[in-house]
Design an enzyme around this catalytic site. Structure first.
Site, PDB file in Angstrom:
ATOM      1  N   HIS A   1      65.600 -14.141  -4.480  1.00 17.36           N
ATOM      2  CA  HIS A   1      65.128 -15.265  -3.658  1.00 17.36           C
ATOM      3  C   HIS A   1      63.789 -15.739  -4.245  1.00 17.36           C
ATOM      4  O   HIS A   1      63.326 -15.180  -5.234  1.00 17.36           O
ATOM      5  CB  HIS A   1      64.961 -14.808  -2.213  1.00 17.36           C
ATOM      6  CG  HIS A   1      63.985 -13.684  -2.069  1.00 17.36           C
ATOM      7  ND1 HIS A   1      64.322 -12.381  -2.340  1.00 17.36           N
ATOM      8  CD2 HIS A   1      62.686 -13.662  -1.736  1.00 17.36           C
ATOM      9  CE1 HIS A   1      63.262 -11.601  -2.160  1.00 17.36           C
ATOM     10  NE2 HIS A   1      62.259 -12.361  -1.798  1.00 17.36           N
TER      11      HIS A   1
ATOM     12  N   LYS B   1      64.553 -10.153  -8.476  1.00 20.26           N
ATOM     13  CA  LYS B   1      64.506 -10.803  -7.171  1.00 20.26           C
ATOM     14  C   LYS B   1      65.612 -11.835  -7.074  1.00 20.26           C
ATOM     15  O   LYS B   1      65.853 -12.561  -8.040  1.00 20.26           O
ATOM     16  CB  LYS B   1      63.170 -11.551  -7.069  1.00 20.26           C
ATOM     17  CG  LYS B   1      62.251 -11.040  -5.993  1.00 20.26           C
ATOM     18  CD  LYS B   1      60.929 -11.745  -6.092  1.00 20.26           C
ATOM     19  CE  LYS B   1      60.804 -12.763  -4.985  1.00 20.26           C
ATOM     20  NZ  LYS B   1      59.435 -13.300  -4.903  1.00 20.26           N
TER      21      LYS B   1
END
Ligand code: OMP
Length: 222
Positions: A105, A103
């Site tokens: 974010h 990921k």
């Protein structure tokens, strides 16, 4: 064969996780049986599966500080095993899993759950050629943690790519992984156990014979 193995095989067949027939594997081999860990899809079935792993893990004597489940199939497994170890064996340990896509974010990264520290026991479903488990080893190289061992439900005892033992016999994929990673790889049951179990049920001679001939073609001895 130990009783806990029989109980596990009966349970796996009841859940249709263990099936006999004709199945194409990731390796392209046509197998007379298949183990699908995705069929333990009710709360009760997953809890029972977790208890089977936990009992076998405790019996194995492997020492570890945390549990790790490789995405995707290892994720529910590691959660279920962690609960079973805490509830039935008094071992409340940290657990974690990876994302296949890191990921970029929010909290970011590829790891979810406990920080990877100390000796981690890797929980997975099946090892055939060992490809999946080598990917896990590569992930661990980026961390401070080490792999204490690997625990799967079924060891298919299939011949690995190249390696042979000191006396020239072919090694199974699991034995190759044990040698290259230097850690124990254990299972609740092996292909040999499944054959023994079928031998004890004379009405299942056709399945046993198909298993035996597959083993002669692609397998290694116990
Ligand atoms: P390797 O990465 O070759 O060790 O294969 C393990 C993977 O094969 C498992 O994680 C499954 O995706 C799949 N598999 C099963 O789930 N059950 C089997 O009985 C056989 C296989 C397989 O394709 O070899």
């Amino acid at each position: 064969m130990k009783n806990y193995k029989k109980h596990f095989l009966r349970f796996a067949e009841e859940r249709q996780a263990l099936k006999f027939g004709e199945f194409t594997l990731k390796s392209g081999r046509i197998s007379p049986y298949f183990f699908n860990a995705g069929t333990f899809y009710t709360g009760e079935a997953l809890a029972r599966l977790g208890r089977h792993y936990a009992d076998a893990i405790v019996q194995s004597g492997i020492e570890f500080d945390m549990l790790f489940g490789p995405a995707y199939k290892g994720i529910p497994l590691v959660a279920a095993v962690s609960v079973a170890l805490a509830e039935h064996h008094g071992r409340d340990l940290p657990w974690a899993f990876n994302r296949k896509e890191a990921k970029d974010h929010g909290e970011g990264g590829w790891l979810v759950g406990a920080p990877l520290q100390g000796r981690a026991l890797v929980i997975d479903d099946v090892i055939t050629a060992g490809t999946a488990i080598r990917e896990v080893a590569a992930l661990f190289e980026k961390t401070e943690a080490s792999i204490a061992g690997v625990f799967v439900a079924v060891d298919r005892q299939e011949r690995g790519q190249a390696a042979t033992s000191a006396d020239g016999k072919p090694l199974s994929a699991i034995q190759e992984v044990e040698q290259s990673l230097g850690v124990p790889v254990r299972s609740i049951v092996s292909m040999g156990d499944i054959i023994t179990w079928l031998e004890e049920q004379p009405e299942r001679e056709a399945d046993r014979a198909a298993m035996q001939s597959y083993r002669e073609q692609y397998g290694v001895d116990d």
